[in-house]
Design a protein around this motif. Structure first.
Motif, PDB file in Angstrom:
ATOM      1  N   TYR A 355      20.700 -15.137   6.549  1.00  0.00           N
ATOM      2  CA  TYR A 355      21.424 -16.381   6.811  1.00  0.00           C
ATOM      3  C   TYR A 355      20.470 -17.380   7.477  1.00  0.00           C
ATOM      4  CZ  TYR A 355      25.955 -13.948   6.189  1.00  0.00           C
ATOM      5  OH  TYR A 355      27.036 -13.250   5.700  1.00  0.00           O
ATOM      6  N   GLU A 360      24.359 -16.829  12.600  1.00  0.00           N
ATOM      7  CA  GLU A 360      24.805 -15.869  11.595  1.00  0.00           C
ATOM      8  C   GLU A 360      23.712 -14.864  11.230  1.00  0.00           C
ATOM      9  OE1 GLU A 360      27.621 -17.911   8.457  1.00  0.00           O
ATOM     10  OE2 GLU A 360      25.883 -19.197   8.795  1.00  0.00           O
ATOM     11  N   TYR A 408      31.767  -7.988  11.894  1.00  0.00           N
ATOM     12  CA  TYR A 408      32.228  -9.042  12.801  1.00  0.00           C
ATOM     13  C   TYR A 408      31.135 -10.073  13.050  1.00  0.00           C
ATOM     14  CZ  TYR A 408      36.025  -5.788  13.717  1.00  0.00           C
ATOM     15  OH  TYR A 408      37.097  -4.943  13.578  1.00  0.00           O
ATOM     16  N   ARG A 409      31.497 -11.328  12.855  1.00  0.00           N
ATOM     17  CA  ARG A 409      30.551 -12.412  13.080  1.00  0.00           C
ATOM     18  C   ARG A 409      30.260 -12.619  14.569  1.00  0.00           C
ATOM     19  NH1 ARG A 409      29.618 -16.522   9.533  1.00  0.00           N
ATOM     20  NH2 ARG A 409      29.984 -15.997   7.351  1.00  0.00           N
ATOM     21  N   ASP A 410      31.146 -12.177  15.424  1.00  0.00           N
ATOM     22  CA  ASP A 410      30.922 -12.344  16.863  1.00  0.00           C
ATOM     23  C   ASP A 410      30.379 -11.076  17.500  1.00  0.00           C
ATOM     24  OD1 ASP A 410      33.184 -10.773  16.650  1.00  0.00           O
ATOM     25  OD2 ASP A 410      34.310 -11.827  18.206  1.00  0.00           O
ATOM     26  N   TRP A 418      28.547 -17.942  17.687  1.00  0.00           N
ATOM     27  CA  TRP A 418      28.809 -17.409  16.353  1.00  0.00           C
ATOM     28  C   TRP A 418      29.609 -18.422  15.543  1.00  0.00           C
ATOM     29  CZ3 TRP A 418      34.017 -16.165  15.055  1.00  0.00           C
ATOM     30  CH2 TRP A 418      34.909 -16.169  16.138  1.00  0.00           C
ATOM     31  N   ASN A 421      34.474 -17.470  10.079  1.00  0.00           N
ATOM     32  CA  ASN A 421      34.488 -17.394   8.621  1.00  0.00           C
ATOM     33  C   ASN A 421      35.274 -18.567   8.042  1.00  0.00           C
ATOM     34  OD1 ASN A 421      37.288 -16.734   8.645  1.00  0.00           O
ATOM     35  ND2 ASN A 421      36.828 -14.551   8.838  1.00  0.00           N
ATOM     36  N   ARG A 426      37.010 -14.044  12.837  1.00  0.00           N
ATOM     37  CA  ARG A 426      35.756 -13.447  13.309  1.00  0.00           C
ATOM     38  C   ARG A 426      35.187 -12.424  12.338  1.00  0.00           C
ATOM     39  NH1 ARG A 426      37.599  -8.505  16.359  1.00  0.00           N
ATOM     40  NH2 ARG A 426      35.576  -8.463  17.405  1.00  0.00           N
ATOM     41  N   ASN A 428      33.436 -10.885   9.070  1.00  0.00           N
ATOM     42  CA  ASN A 428      32.448 -11.338   8.085  1.00  0.00           C
ATOM     43  C   ASN A 428      32.982 -10.943   6.705  1.00  0.00           C
ATOM     44  OD1 ASN A 428      30.220 -11.708   6.355  1.00  0.00           O
ATOM     45  ND2 ASN A 428      28.790 -11.393   8.043  1.00  0.00           N
TER      46      ASN A 428
END
Length: 719
Positions: A355, A360, A408-410, A418, A421, A426, A428
């Protein structure tokens, strides 16, 4: 003659379309052949078959570009160059006279990100084209201005094998004649910003050991047909007892030299078989530059590390394991990759595999980059890699590392660090889609293989099929059980009665997923100490406590995993830079621990009640879960045919004589495991076969009085 700007672009390796000017080209004058051969004095064109001279190429100005008109019919049948280098002469094939490497279907599938086996086209492949042997190179770098393959075969000169861009899929390709297996190579990439990058092949099948970053041309391994019975050995109802191994520190020659794959096949494989394990799980064997990462920061995802030998040697190790009746599971790392300049980071000068936004694309915990799961080509790269290890090396399964960090993005990020989405959440979503696709492809293309998730959260449906909304893994590591159990085992037995729920709570969710119970390498590093060192009390209590923990583990519902050294109570914390302390087996208590683990494995495999219904609630029943004052637990494990094993665990150093326990069936019962046995280094408190009495107890119509040894687990079956 070429315009001077094009000549300069060629000489500087800045030409983005070398096939448009080099090689044979029809003109109004006839067939014109051009060659860029830095360092050449003279160049002649010969007929490839007869060697008959066709023309002498003329140098353009003071450049290294040579060209001439060549008789068309003879040249189109094939030609080669005879080059005078001043010190010697050599015959060369012209890479620019050969057709494109990729076919139309491959280009379409690669562009779409749906090529099941991209490793069959990308990377370096030994080929024969028009009767000429060489290597077909192909690499995805859509934003590069120019890509060349460089190696020993062209003096690492980026002008010699500049590649053709297939714009439809962003892949650069070339057939390099006369390159052979064993030749070292890399890709030289000119970025859109004018940087010259030297990169390892993302699809390289072999690589040199650090600090050398070159890949090595190797044949694509042939597909492996698994021996009969291997798929059944991985099934949910089969016994899975996994021996987790770091190849570099299991055992060393002369105290410091690594064993190679074939030596490990001769030593590790029979050891694991004799210990009764069903599978060997290897920490990542993908090529990695830093020893201290243990393989969890891979750069060559398609290359078995050369630390221990060649790809063929690694395949021989897998074959030896299968011949011994053992499965092989690889730790696999699609969650992140290192920032090393020769790897995937900014591969073509842009954030290609990762990313672009560090919120990310960067792991703060590990200082690594995160794959961009939103890109179809990246997902295809990873799914293809999973299939590659299963199909081309015949491994039985993949244990996927750090799944929680993918979901999880966080993950391990503070608020504001973060990016949510597309739905504002949160999760991914693209990583979830990737995992589902990966597991779906494996299920279709390699039925019988298994995937195991190291997933530390309560994400729902990790082992549910994708078509039912799950991620599609076959098994999930039970991190909650591991944390609670090790915390309980580390408490002074005097206080365990106040923490009784740490044992009982795990049964609230024990069948929500298909679980593996891991006592892995993560529990014996980073200051945690060894497994024996975590046990409280004096030496006797430590060994008794660890034997009890193992007895409880093997009786508890779920597949088993034990890290190397734990089977004989390694005292020192694991150190990846040295061998395990095998000399400890000269001491009776350590030998007794290993004896116990061998017996636990054999009992686990022999009695279906201990494995058939590992993942079904019908396979478990509490007999006694509320005796907190005495820290005693008892439960039944059942098989499909109704046969059962009764386990009794005493987590205090006090023997419980005359302990009455409700039993699930009337009759005579015998011990099959007593972790306090003399053979294991215990005190020898135990029981002869015992008969039940028609005295209701613990909700059962029959009960039995027994002696429960101190800090010990008993397993009973009907005699």
């Amino acid at each position: 003659m070429l315009p001077e700007p094009e000549v300069r672009a060629l000489m500087r390796a800045e030409h983005g379309d070398p096939f448009a000017v080099l090689g044979p080209h029809r003109t109004d004058e006839g067939l014109r052949v051009r060659a860029l051969l830095p360092g050449a004095h003279t160049v002649a064109v010969l007929h490839s078959g007869s060697g008959w001279p066709l023309a002498q190429l003329e140098r353009q100005g003071d450049s290294d570009l040579f060209e001439a008109l060549v008789p068309a019919s003879e040249a189109e049948l094939g030609y080669r160059f005879e080059v005078d280098w001043g010190s010697h002469r050599s015959a060369l094939e012209d890479p620019y006279r050969f057709p494109p490497v990729l076919g139309a279907t491959d280009v379409w599938l690669l562009a779409e990100g749906t090529h099941l086996r991209p490793y069959e086209q990308l990377g370096a492949h030994l080929r024969e084209v028009d009767g000429v042997r060489g290597v077909a190179f192909a690499v995805w770098a859509p934003n590069a201005r120019r890509v060349s393959v460089v190696g020993d075969f062209n003096q690492w000169d980026g002008r010699r094998h500049m590649m053709r861009l297939r714009r439809e899929c962003g892949v650069w390709e070339i057939f390099a004649p006369q390159v052979a297996a064993g030749d070292a190579y890399e890709f030289e990439i000119l970025s859109s910003q004018g940087q010259v990058l030297r990169k390892a092949d993302p699809f390289g099948f072999s690589a040199r050991l650090r600090p050398d970053t070159a890949c090595v041309v190797q044949p694509l391994p042939a597909p492996v047909t698994l021996p009969a019975g291997r798929a059944g050995a991985n099934a949910r109802g089969a016994p899975l007892s996994i021996y987790e191994v770091h190849l570099g520190s299991w055992r060393r020659k002369n105290g410091h030299e690594w064993l190679d794959y074939r030596e490990l096949a001769d030593t590790l494989v029979p050891y694991a078989r004799d210990m009764g394990f069903t599978h060997i799980e290897l920490l990542p064997v993908s090529e990695h530059p830093f020893d201290g990462s243990w393989g969890y920061q891979p750069i060559g995802l398609y290359a078995p590390t050369s630390r221990f030998g060649t790809p063929g040697d690694f395949r021989a190790f897998v074959e030896a394991a299968h011949a011994a009746g053992l499965g092989v599971i690889l730790d696999w790392v699609p969650a992140h990759f290192p920032t090393d300049a020769h790897g995937l980071a900014s591969f073509d000068g842009t954030a290609l595999y990762e990313y672009a936004d560090p919120r990310e694309g960067f792991h703060n915990d590990w200082q690594t980059l995160i794959f961009n799961y939103a890109r179809a080509e990246v997902r295809n790269y990873l799914v293809g890699n999973a299939l590659y290890w299963l199909e081309r090396y015949g491994v039985d399964g993949l244990r996927v590392d750090a799944v929680a960090s993918m979901l999880y993005r966080d993950y391990s990020r503070k608020p504001g660090e973060w990016v949510p989405n597309a739905e504002g959440g949160r999760e991914n979503l693209e990583a979830i889609d990737f995992l589902r696709r990966m597991n779906r492809v494996i299920g279709v293309e390699r039925p019988g293989a298994i995937t195991l998730a190291e997933e530390s959260t309560s994400f729902p449906g990790v082992t549910r099929p994708p078509e039912h909304g799950g991620l599609g893994f076959h098994y999930k590591w039970n991190m909650g059980w591991m944390n609670d159990t090790l915390a309980y085992a580390g408490i002074n037995p005097v206080y365990r009665k106040h923490h009784h729920q740490k044992v009982t709570f795990g049964l609230m969710y024990a069948f929500s997923e298909n679980f593996v119970l891991p006592l892995s390498h993560d529990e014996v590093v980073h200051g945690k100490g060894s497994m024996i060192g975590r046990m409280p009390g004096d030496a006797w209590q430590k060994f008794a406590g660890l034997r009890n923990l193992y007895g409880y583990l093997w009786a508890y519902p779920g597949k088993k995993l034990l890290f190397m050294g734990n089977e004989f109570a390694q005292v020192a914390e694991w150190n990846a830079d040295r061998s395990l302390d095998w000399h400890l087996l000269g001491e009776p208590l350590h030998q007794g621990m290993r004896h116990l683990v061998r017996d636990l494995n054999n009992v686990y495999r022999h009695f279906p009640a201990l494995h058939e219904l590992d993942c079904e609630p019908e396979g478990f029943e509490w007999l006694c879960h509320n005796d907190a004052d005495q820290s005693v637990f008892a439960f039944v494990r059942r098989a499909r045919d109704g046969s059962c094993v009764v386990a009794v665990c005493n987590f205090t150093p006090v023997p419980r004589h005359g302990y009455r326990l409700g039993m699930p069936a009337a009759g005579r019962w015998r011990e099959i495991i007593n972790t306090d046995g003399h053979d294991y280094g215990g005190s020898g408190v135990g029981n002869s076969p015992c008969d039940t009495e028609p005295q209701p107890w613990h909700g059962q119509a029959q009960s039995m009085a027994m002696s429960v040894p101190p800090l010990a687990t008993l397993m009973w079956v009907l005699a």
